[in-house]
Scaffold this motif. Structure first.
Motif, PDB file in Angstrom:
ATOM      1  N   GLN A 541     -14.060  36.587  23.663  1.00 41.84           N
ATOM      2  CA  GLN A 541     -14.604  37.492  24.666  1.00 41.84           C
ATOM      3  C   GLN A 541     -13.540  38.460  25.165  1.00 41.84           C
ATOM      4  OE1 GLN A 541     -15.810  34.917  27.973  1.00 41.84           O
ATOM      5  NE2 GLN A 541     -14.218  35.821  29.188  1.00 41.84           N
ATOM      6  N   PRO A 544     -16.456  41.172  30.365  1.00 40.87           N
ATOM      7  CA  PRO A 544     -17.536  40.324  30.871  1.00 40.87           C
ATOM      8  C   PRO A 544     -18.030  39.340  29.823  1.00 40.87           C
ATOM      9  CG  PRO A 544     -17.937  42.644  31.359  1.00 40.87           C
ATOM     10  CD  PRO A 544     -16.791  42.595  30.390  1.00 40.87           C
ATOM     11  N   GLU A 545     -18.814  38.400  30.277  1.00 41.08           N
ATOM     12  CA  GLU A 545     -19.352  37.367  29.402  1.00 41.08           C
ATOM     13  C   GLU A 545     -20.237  37.999  28.333  1.00 41.08           C
ATOM     14  OE1 GLU A 545     -21.830  33.177  29.903  1.00 41.08           O
ATOM     15  OE2 GLU A 545     -21.941  34.728  31.430  1.00 41.08           O
ATOM     16  N   ARG A 606     -12.335  34.609  32.673  1.00 42.47           N
ATOM     17  CA  ARG A 606     -13.019  35.671  33.411  1.00 42.47           C
ATOM     18  C   ARG A 606     -12.403  35.916  34.785  1.00 42.47           C
ATOM     19  NH1 ARG A 606     -17.613  33.653  30.657  1.00 42.47           N
ATOM     20  NH2 ARG A 606     -18.102  32.116  32.256  1.00 42.47           N
TER      21      ARG A 606
END
Length: 672
Positions: A541, A544-545, A606
């Motif tokens: 990633q 963002p997710e 994150r």
């Protein structure tokens, strides 16, 4: 308690016989119970009034078979489940009736039922719906081969679906009727998810956390199964960042009385918010880090708001200054969940499910597992047919019918089902003989059959022994209405049942046991592969997710739940099956903890900006490969699954500690 204390969930302290005998305590499913009783009463009453009670009995059998597949679900899911099982039942009845009408000999009858048993077993291995269809295919074939047939002979198969249609129609809501939002199965399932999430948050940092996580995963699985389909062209589309792949064309939502696109998108949006909160909570559970009680109480408030359907005052999320990435992830997820429940927009990631594979059923039908179970079932049916031909049994079809019900390893312990079937039949026959000794009239028999079928949904969920106690009187009463003799004919059914149970125990359990490599180990391989894909998505990633990560995470959690269920089922079997299942329990617990570690690492990425260290990722991937290889080689790891009892240091990578725990499991070394 030291940091090296073994995981309580990895130690089967309860003996196998106690696990097997322990009944569940499900809630009373009032709606399926009412539908079953009314459908059975209508089918039999119609037969009596039309002076064709023989046809009414077969319609009642159809109602019973539909009840066996009825659930508290939306109409579309109930219809799909019943529409899969009942045609198989009608086909089996046609096969059995044709064999009886042709007056074939014992050898040909046994060969026909054995061949049907093989296809029934292969179909049962394709999944839950195939299991139900395969069971009814064989059960109806055995009934059709021995029950008194109506005129014409094919009418038995023709009227059998009529009773099933009654069960289905009685569950269709009236058009235009508004129901409370909490009456919608998807809304109830969503509220149950939030309640389970609140319970798990309250259990963070305690030994009960693992069990709470398993309950939460089961509730999420149930919610995923009853989610309403999204329309192709919604009139009120959501924001672009909350879209989900379409499933079906729009239709009227008669349950809620609202536009289907609005209701469906609202439930899906709240579901995605619940998934994000679940991931954050799973990371905190792995880190052994609790949250303040007022934060743990938020999901319960969300559950009550979901049940009400409208939120005049949004659910407040306390300002609690989360100090770790996982706590920050939970805070953000709870605020997004509160916004979605209140009907406000929230930034959510989505995960369109992959398209269905049209070849999946065909591949499973010819898979080794399907062929193995089909051959196992066919062997028992062949032995039963040979013995009933050689012994003076008055109703020989009762033996293969009992074998079909008992030899269902996907429904629980075969050993337990064999013993429970014999004991339950004795009790059921005793109850039936006592009732019929009072010489009740046909209308009283209709009431008894309706009462028994009403109890069937609860008895099935509670314990197989109770299921048999309820089903035996119902079957015998239907036979009595269909023209069979009185109570004197019922006691030989006990001998038939004991004989069938002994055949299953000897040929289907002792000589051909269901070993972990047939059920447990493939589930563990699938769970490890799903976790590896989930980890790879987290590592890749950027920002963002990603959309794909949510689906991969849900797939991994569901695969872990399936693996845990297979292990728990194996623990209820006597040795050696129970012992082999216990040997795989630490590996199952380790994979569950790894999913929490990956969730915690996703939060670190994150909210902490951590960059994956290739060495840690490689260690976890190598450990998963070793565990997969061990499962395929049928070698359970010898190490112990350790559950540290102090919170994880957020400055340390969650993957690093996860790699240490996996090394402990695989090599038996003490954790660092």
């Amino acid at each position: 308690m030291s940091p090296n204390t073994p995981n309580a969930s990895a130690t089967p302290a309860t003996p196998w016989w106690a696990r097997a005998a322990r009944p569940a305590r499900p809630p009373l499913p009032w709606a399926p119970m009412a539908r079953a009783a009314l459908a059975m009463a209508l089918a039999l009453a119609a037969g009596l009034l039309a002076h064709r009670v023989d046809l009414g009995v077969f319609a009642g059998l159809g109602a019973m078979h539909a009840t066996m597949n009825d659930r508290v679900e939306p109409v579309r899911l109930r219809a799909r489940r019943i529409a899969t099982a009942v045609p198989a039942s009608a086909l089996g009845m046609l096969i059995g009736s044709a064999l009886q009408h042709a007056q074939v000999g014992a050898l040909a009858l046994g060969a026909g039922l054995t061949l049907t048993a093989f296809f029934s077993g292969a179909l049962s291995a394709t999944g839950p719906r195939g299991s139900a269809a395969g069971l009814l295919l064989l059960v109806s074939a055995t009934l059709g081969s021995g029950m008194p047939l109506p005129h014409p002979w094919w009418a038995a198969a023709a009227v059998l679906p009529a009773g099933a249609v009654l069960v289905l129609l009685l569950g269709v809501p009236l058009r235009g009727r508004r129901r409370a939002p909490g009456a919608d199965p998807a809304v109830r399932a969503l509220a149950a998810v939030y309640d389970a999430l609140g319970r798990m948050l309250a259990d963070l940092g305690t030994p009960q956390g693992s069990a709470s996580r398993q309950v939460l995963t089961a509730r999420l699985n149930q919610l995923q199964d009853v989610l309403p389909p999204l329309p192709r062209h919604p009139r009120n589309p959501p924001a672009p960042d909350t879209g989900t792949a379409p499933d079906t064309a729009p239709d009227t939502d008669t349950d809620t009385g609202t536009a289907p696109d609005t209701a469906a998108h609202r439930v899906h949006t709240m579901y995605r918010a619940a998934l994000a909160a679940t991931e954050a909570a799973t990371g905190l559970l792995w880190a052994w880090r609790p949250v303040p009680p007022e934060v743990a109480a938020v999901p319960g408030l969300l559950a009550r708001a979901v049940e009400r359907g409208s939120v005049e005052v949004p659910v407040p999320v306390p300002d609690w200054s989360p100090d770790t990435p996982s706590r920050q992830a939970l805070d953000a997820a709870l605020r997004a969940a509160a916004a979605t429940v209140a009907g406000r927009e929230a930034v959510l990631s989505t995960a369109p499910a992959p398209p269905p594979d049209p070849w999946r059923l065909r591949v499973r039908l010819v898979s080794p597992g399907a062929a193995r179970y089909g051959a196992r079932l066919a062997l028992c049916i062949a032995v039963g047919a040979a013995l009933t031909a050689a012994l003076p049994l008055s109703r020989s079809y009762w033996v293969p019918m009992t074998i079909a019900f008992v030899l269902k390893p996907d429904l629980g312990s075969v050993f337990l089902r064999s013993v429970s079937r014999a004991v339950g039949t004795v009790l059921g026959v005793a109850v039936t003989a006592a009732v019929l000794s009072l010489a009740p009239g046909p209308w009283a028999l209709v009431a008894i059959a309706a009462l028994c079928v009403a109890l069937l949904p609860y008895a099935t969920a509670a314990h197989y022994g109770l299921n048999t106690v309820v089903m035996t009187p119902m079957a015998l009463v239907l036979l009595q209405l269909g023209g069979q003799d009185g109570a004197a004919e019922f006691w030989p059914r006990v001998l038939d049942t004991v004989l069938a149970s002994a055949i299953v125990l000897l040929f289907g359990h002792l000589l051909w046991p269901e070993r972990p490599r047939h059920r447990i180990e493939p589930r563990l391989v699938s769970a490890a592969a799903a976790l590896k894909a989930y980890l790879a998505s987290v590592v890749r990633q950027d920002g963002p997710e990603p959309r794909s990560e949510v689906w991969l995470r849900r797939t991994a959690y569901r695969a872990l739940a399936d693996a845990r269920a297979e292990v728990e089922q194996g623990l209820a079997e006597p040795p050696p099956t129970g012992r082999h299942a216990a040997e795989w329990l630490p590996a199952t617990a380790a994979l569950e903890r790894l999913s929490g570690a990956v969730a915690a690492f996703a939060a670190q990425r994150r909210y902490g900006g951590r960059v994956p260290e290739p060495a840690e990722v490689e260690r976890v991937g190598r450990a998963l490969d070793e565990l997969t290889a061990a499962a395929r080689a049928h070698r359970p790891p010898t190490g112990a699954a350790a559950r540290p009892t102090r919170p994880h240091d957020p400055s340390r990578s969650a993957l690093g500690r996860a790699a240490d725990e996996l090394d402990t499991l695989l090599a038996g070394r003490p954790p660092r």
